[in-house]
Every structure is written in structure tokens, then in C-alpha cells.
Write a protein that holds these residues in place. Structure first.
Motif, PDB file in Angstrom:
ATOM      1  N   TYR A  23     -69.256 -56.320  31.505  1.00 40.64           N
ATOM      2  CA  TYR A  23     -68.146 -55.823  30.834  1.00 40.64           C
ATOM      3  C   TYR A  23     -67.339 -56.552  29.916  1.00 40.64           C
ATOM      4  O   TYR A  23     -67.001 -56.320  28.778  1.00 40.64           O
ATOM      5  N   ASP A  27     -66.807 -56.405  25.931  1.00 39.08           N
ATOM      6  CA  ASP A  27     -65.647 -56.283  25.158  1.00 39.08           C
ATOM      7  C   ASP A  27     -65.409 -57.176  24.435  1.00 39.08           C
ATOM      8  O   ASP A  27     -64.832 -56.991  23.276  1.00 39.08           O
ATOM      9  N   SER A  94     -59.740 -59.889  26.208  1.00 43.63           N
ATOM     10  CA  SER A  94     -60.982 -59.350  26.945  1.00 43.63           C
ATOM     11  C   SER A  94     -60.782 -59.520  28.274  1.00 43.63           C
ATOM     12  O   SER A  94     -61.357 -58.534  29.280  1.00 43.63           O
ATOM     13  N   ALA A  97     -58.468 -56.915  29.714  1.00 44.18           N
ATOM     14  CA  ALA A  97     -59.194 -55.581  29.551  1.00 44.18           C
ATOM     15  C   ALA A  97     -60.086 -55.299  30.817  1.00 44.18           C
ATOM     16  O   ALA A  97     -60.149 -54.231  31.113  1.00 44.18           O
ATOM     17  N   THR A  98     -60.670 -56.320  30.965  1.00 45.38           N
ATOM     18  CA  THR A  98     -61.559 -56.057  32.245  1.00 45.38           C
ATOM     19  C   THR A  98     -61.055 -56.421  33.272  1.00 45.38           C
ATOM     20  O   THR A  98     -61.429 -55.210  34.312  1.00 45.38           O
ATOM     21  N   ALA A 100     -58.105 -55.014  34.140  1.00 51.32           N
ATOM     22  CA  ALA A 100     -57.501 -53.671  34.125  1.00 51.32           C
ATOM     23  C   ALA A 100     -58.470 -52.536  34.455  1.00 51.32           C
ATOM     24  O   ALA A 100     -58.360 -51.848  35.295  1.00 51.32           O
ATOM     25  N   TYR A 101     -59.703 -52.628  33.850  1.00 50.63           N
ATOM     26  CA  TYR A 101     -60.697 -51.619  34.001  1.00 50.63           C
ATOM     27  C   TYR A 101     -61.262 -51.657  35.629  1.00 50.63           C
ATOM     28  O   TYR A 101     -61.268 -50.541  35.972  1.00 50.63           O
ATOM     29  N   PHE A 102     -61.471 -52.812  35.840  1.00 50.29           N
ATOM     30  CA  PHE A 102     -62.014 -52.964  37.334  1.00 50.29           C
ATOM     31  C   PHE A 102     -60.908 -52.714  38.411  1.00 50.29           C
ATOM     32  O   PHE A 102     -61.259 -52.675  39.677  1.00 50.29           O
ATOM     33  N   GLY A 104     -58.697 -50.279  38.160  1.00 52.40           N
ATOM     34  CA  GLY A 104     -58.259 -49.011  38.195  1.00 52.40           C
ATOM     35  C   GLY A 104     -57.001 -48.689  38.262  1.00 52.40           C
ATOM     36  O   GLY A 104     -56.055 -49.281  37.612  1.00 52.40           O
ATOM     37  N   TRP A 107     -54.071 -51.167  38.838  1.00 54.52           N
ATOM     38  CA  TRP A 107     -53.394 -52.105  37.654  1.00 54.52           C
ATOM     39  C   TRP A 107     -51.973 -51.408  37.266  1.00 54.52           C
ATOM     40  O   TRP A 107     -51.693 -50.280  37.221  1.00 54.52           O
TER      41      TRP A 107
END
Length: 135
Positions: A23, A27, A94, A97-98, A100-102, A104, A107
Motif C-alpha cells: 500500500y 501510494d 505516503s 496515509a498508509t 491512517a488507512y491501516f 482505521g 486514527w
């Protein structure tokens, strides 16, 4: 910056395994396509290297005697691969962003601030080491 919060969050993110690195690079290359040429065609080894370095950094975030020499060496090696100071900003974006994404729903602004501060210090130590004259 709360080192324990960073460690706890990285444990949560790292539990997703290699897809975290996949990911991150997806990104990064979407943000900065020109950086793709700095990496090998087959990225599986690079994914492992990234996760290993992040794990080392996070595990020693509260131990500067271990962390700083590791980051200095990492900065010098990255410089040898053609990494320049201006590459650190998109990498940081990046990374956030990574994370934050993982992370969920866990964050939040405090966690983002802590990670941004930690990455800022990492980037500073690495770029300063890269700029040092080679002995």
C-alpha cells in the motif's frame, strides 16, 4: 510525541503484514511516479526491507543511542541510492496515509501529530547524515 502510542499503533498496522508495504509503495508511486525508477522491478524484497526498517525505528524510538546511529547509516545508504532531501516529503505523506488507512477508526489527530513529529525527526537525522562529507 508519545513513543508508546507509536509502538502500539505500529503493532496494529504491522499486523496486516506485507500489504502495508504494498500500500505504501502504491501510494508513493501514485504521488510521485518518477520515483518508481529508483526501485527494482520486483518489489517483494523491498517490501520486507521497508517493514524491517520501520520496525527497527519504532522499536527504538525511545532509545536515541540505538536509533540515531541506525538512522544515520540509513540516511547515508539512501543517499547512495540517489535519494535526495526533497524525496522525504512525499515519503512522509505516503507513510502517514498508509498508517491512517491501516489504523482505521483508531486514527486521530493526536496520532497523526505524533507520527508526523516522529517522521520529521527521522527525516532530519537521515538527511543530515546524507549531507555529511564522506570520510
Amino acid at each position: 510525541m508519545d513513543p508508546q502510542k507509536l509502538k502500539d499503533n505500529f503493532a496494529q498496522v504491522g499486523a496486516h503484514g506485507i500489504i502495508v508495504a504494498e500500500y505504501f509503495y502504491a501510494d508513493l508511486f501514485a504521488r510521485e511516479p518518477q520515483l518508481r525508477s529508483m526501485f527494482p522491478a520486483a518489489m517483494s524484497k523491498q517490501h520486507e526491507v521497508l517493514l524491517g526498517a520501520l520496525s527497527q525505528i519504532v522499536s527504538s524510538v525511545d532509545d536515541t543511542d540505538t536509533l540515531v546511529p541506525f538512522l544515520q547509516d540509513l540516511g547515508r545508504r539512501h543517499h547512495g541510492f540517489g535519494v535526495a532531501a526533497e524525496h522525504y516529503a512525499p515519503v512522509g505523506a505516503s507513510l502517514l496515509a498508509t498508517l491512517a488507512y491501516f489504523s482505521g477508526p483508531d486514527w486521530n489527530e493526536d496520532l497523526e501529530r505524533d507520527w508526523a513529529a516522529a517522521y520529521g525527526l527521522v527525516a532530519k537525522v537521515m538527511t543530515e547524515a546524507a549531507a555529511e562529507p564522506v570520510a
